[in-house]
Scaffold this motif. Structure first.
Motif, PDB file in Angstrom:
ATOM      1  N   ASP A  15      11.273 -32.427 -23.246  1.00  0.00           N
ATOM      2  CA  ASP A  15      12.612 -31.872 -23.563  1.00  0.00           C
ATOM      3  C   ASP A  15      13.230 -31.424 -21.965  1.00  0.00           C
ATOM      4  O   ASP A  15      14.253 -31.747 -21.472  1.00  0.00           O
ATOM      5  N   GLN A  16      12.155 -31.083 -21.084  1.00  0.00           N
ATOM      6  CA  GLN A  16      12.635 -30.745 -19.792  1.00  0.00           C
ATOM      7  C   GLN A  16      13.028 -32.047 -19.130  1.00  0.00           C
ATOM      8  O   GLN A  16      14.053 -31.889 -18.163  1.00  0.00           O
ATOM      9  N   VAL A  17      12.354 -33.027 -19.366  1.00  0.00           N
ATOM     10  CA  VAL A  17      12.578 -34.318 -18.413  1.00  0.00           C
ATOM     11  C   VAL A  17      13.956 -34.893 -18.858  1.00  0.00           C
ATOM     12  O   VAL A  17      14.772 -35.235 -18.282  1.00  0.00           O
ATOM     13  N   LEU A  18      14.246 -34.689 -20.325  1.00  0.00           N
ATOM     14  CA  LEU A  18      15.472 -34.952 -20.867  1.00  0.00           C
ATOM     15  C   LEU A  18      16.796 -34.463 -20.510  1.00  0.00           C
ATOM     16  O   LEU A  18      17.702 -34.862 -19.839  1.00  0.00           O
ATOM     17  N   ARG A  19      16.539 -33.005 -20.103  1.00  0.00           N
ATOM     18  CA  ARG A  19      17.610 -32.213 -19.691  1.00  0.00           C
ATOM     19  C   ARG A  19      17.948 -32.466 -18.287  1.00  0.00           C
ATOM     20  O   ARG A  19      19.001 -32.649 -17.731  1.00  0.00           O
ATOM     21  N   ASP A  55       9.974 -46.492 -16.621  1.00  0.00           N
ATOM     22  CA  ASP A  55      11.241 -47.013 -16.167  1.00  0.00           C
ATOM     23  C   ASP A  55      12.336 -46.267 -16.601  1.00  0.00           C
ATOM     24  O   ASP A  55      12.617 -45.802 -17.311  1.00  0.00           O
ATOM     25  N   LYS A  56      13.308 -46.162 -15.383  1.00  0.00           N
ATOM     26  CA  LYS A  56      14.433 -45.397 -15.321  1.00  0.00           C
ATOM     27  C   LYS A  56      15.448 -45.932 -16.739  1.00  0.00           C
ATOM     28  O   LYS A  56      16.109 -44.858 -17.019  1.00  0.00           O
ATOM     29  N   ARG A  57      15.247 -47.153 -16.823  1.00  0.00           N
ATOM     30  CA  ARG A  57      16.351 -47.503 -17.764  1.00  0.00           C
ATOM     31  C   ARG A  57      15.799 -47.017 -19.257  1.00  0.00           C
ATOM     32  O   ARG A  57      16.647 -46.690 -19.998  1.00  0.00           O
ATOM     33  N   LEU A  58      14.691 -46.758 -19.400  1.00  0.00           N
ATOM     34  CA  LEU A  58      13.931 -45.947 -20.737  1.00  0.00           C
ATOM     35  C   LEU A  58      14.623 -44.726 -20.891  1.00  0.00           C
ATOM     36  O   LEU A  58      14.837 -44.294 -21.787  1.00  0.00           O
ATOM     37  N   LEU A  59      14.477 -44.266 -19.648  1.00  0.00           N
ATOM     38  CA  LEU A  59      14.818 -42.755 -19.608  1.00  0.00           C
ATOM     39  C   LEU A  59      16.382 -42.529 -19.940  1.00  0.00           C
ATOM     40  O   LEU A  59      16.610 -41.741 -20.530  1.00  0.00           O
ATOM     41  N   PHE A  60      17.054 -43.273 -19.307  1.00  0.00           N
ATOM     42  CA  PHE A  60      18.574 -43.339 -19.629  1.00  0.00           C
ATOM     43  C   PHE A  60      18.897 -43.678 -21.269  1.00  0.00           C
ATOM     44  O   PHE A  60      19.664 -42.809 -21.501  1.00  0.00           O
ATOM     45  N   MET A  61      18.255 -44.411 -21.810  1.00  0.00           N
ATOM     46  CA  MET A  61      18.585 -45.038 -22.932  1.00  0.00           C
ATOM     47  C   MET A  61      18.282 -43.722 -23.842  1.00  0.00           C
ATOM     48  O   MET A  61      18.935 -43.499 -24.957  1.00  0.00           O
ATOM     49  N   GLU A  62      17.076 -43.200 -23.647  1.00  0.00           N
ATOM     50  CA  GLU A  62      16.643 -41.947 -24.297  1.00  0.00           C
ATOM     51  C   GLU A  62      17.501 -40.883 -24.272  1.00  0.00           C
ATOM     52  O   GLU A  62      17.701 -39.987 -25.284  1.00  0.00           O
ATOM     53  N   THR A  66      19.461 -39.591 -27.582  1.00  0.00           N
ATOM     54  CA  THR A  66      19.341 -38.298 -28.016  1.00  0.00           C
ATOM     55  C   THR A  66      20.637 -37.357 -28.228  1.00  0.00           C
ATOM     56  O   THR A  66      20.671 -36.707 -28.976  1.00  0.00           O
ATOM     57  N   GLU A  67      21.520 -37.787 -27.170  1.00  0.00           N
ATOM     58  CA  GLU A  67      22.862 -36.940 -27.269  1.00  0.00           C
ATOM     59  C   GLU A  67      23.523 -37.523 -28.452  1.00  0.00           C
ATOM     60  O   GLU A  67      24.316 -36.659 -29.374  1.00  0.00           O
ATOM     61  N   CYS A  68      23.563 -38.817 -28.746  1.00  0.00           N
ATOM     62  CA  CYS A  68      24.320 -39.489 -30.012  1.00  0.00           C
ATOM     63  C   CYS A  68      23.630 -38.960 -31.375  1.00  0.00           C
ATOM     64  O   CYS A  68      24.571 -38.513 -32.034  1.00  0.00           O
ATOM     65  N   ARG A  69      22.116 -38.873 -31.307  1.00  0.00           N
ATOM     66  CA  ARG A  69      21.761 -38.274 -32.576  1.00  0.00           C
ATOM     67  C   ARG A  69      22.108 -36.761 -32.698  1.00  0.00           C
ATOM     68  O   ARG A  69      22.408 -36.332 -33.737  1.00  0.00           O
ATOM     69  N   TYR A 127      25.163 -48.496 -27.884  1.00  0.00           N
ATOM     70  CA  TYR A 127      26.041 -48.959 -29.270  1.00  0.00           C
ATOM     71  C   TYR A 127      25.268 -48.615 -30.437  1.00  0.00           C
ATOM     72  O   TYR A 127      25.685 -48.112 -31.395  1.00  0.00           O
ATOM     73  N   ALA A 128      24.039 -48.884 -30.448  1.00  0.00           N
ATOM     74  CA  ALA A 128      22.975 -48.826 -31.470  1.00  0.00           C
ATOM     75  C   ALA A 128      22.996 -47.274 -32.268  1.00  0.00           C
ATOM     76  O   ALA A 128      23.456 -46.957 -32.989  1.00  0.00           O
ATOM     77  N   ALA A 129      22.761 -46.309 -31.088  1.00  0.00           N
ATOM     78  CA  ALA A 129      22.640 -44.991 -31.402  1.00  0.00           C
ATOM     79  C   ALA A 129      23.974 -44.337 -31.332  1.00  0.00           C
ATOM     80  O   ALA A 129      24.235 -43.342 -32.344  1.00  0.00           O
TER      81      ALA A 129
END
Length: 205
Positions: A15-19, A55-62, A66-69, A127-129
């Motif tokens: 959660d810290q990483v995402l924030r 991979d930074k792309r994976l982090l951005f997608m997550e 998460t925000e969309c969810r 787009y999917a999320a």
């Protein structure tokens, strides 16, 4: 990540990483966001960060997913499907317009467009999320409203997309082109109400 390569989405540090990543991506964009800055903002080591996201792309997608969810969960928690369709749609429209014009949604949109050719998976994931998931949930509600006799719709997927587009009137375009970067609740409510009025004029029973 675990042995199968799946991201382990749990724990305080996750959660810290995402924030931390959210803050850095919003401030610096995708290209400008460094792993060092994200780890510092998250209060974790680079090793910990890489253990979750190599991979930074994976982090951005997550972050985007998460925000969309969270937005989707917030809207659903506010909606009582036993209430009249106009009331339900007004709540959905107000929340959707607010999200579309938020700094987060605008920054993610710009990043996805800027990185479209190099990293098309970024846009696909958002787009999917976001839009796709929102359309699916709206379709599910519209089907119930049609079955209850409150709405008359022949093409529900098309109607769901029309509803979303109505929620982009005026404010979203201004935000995209940088004409306006903050919006009052009164402005958001006006667009949301207009969207519902037009939708009900077309599809109301």
């Amino acid at each position: 990540m675990n042995q199968t390569g799946t991201i382990l989405r749990k724990g305080r540090k996750f959660d810290q990483v995402l924030r931390g990543a959210r803050d850095v991506f919003m401030a610096d964009g995708f290209e400008g966001a460094s792993v060092d800055d994200i780890a510092r903002a998250a209060g974790v080591s680079k090793a910990t960060l890489y253990s979750y996201f190599p991979d930074k792309r994976l982090l951005f997608m997550e972050v985007a997913q998460t925000e969309c969810r969270l937005m989707s969960e917030r809207i659903l928690s506010m909606i009582d499907e036993t209430r009249p369709a106009r009331e339900v749609l007004t709540i959905a429209a107000t929340q959707l317009v607010g999200f579309l014009t938020s700094k987060f949604a605008q920054q993610v949109f710009r990043i996805c467009v800027a990185e479209r050719d190099r990293f098309p998976e970024l846009g696909r994931a958002f787009y999917a999320a976001g839009p796709e998931n929102g359309q699916r949930q709206l379709c599910a509600y519209l089907e119930k409203a049609v079955a209850a006799g409150e709405l008359v719709i022949e093409d529900i997927p098309l109607a769901a997309e029309q509803f979303s587009e109505l929620c982009k009137t005026r404010l979203w375009t201004r935000a995209v082109f940088g004409i306006q970067d903050s919006f009052t609740q009164a402005e958001i409510d006006e667009v949301a109400q207009s969207a519902v009025d037009m939708f009900m004029a077309r599809y109301g029973a």
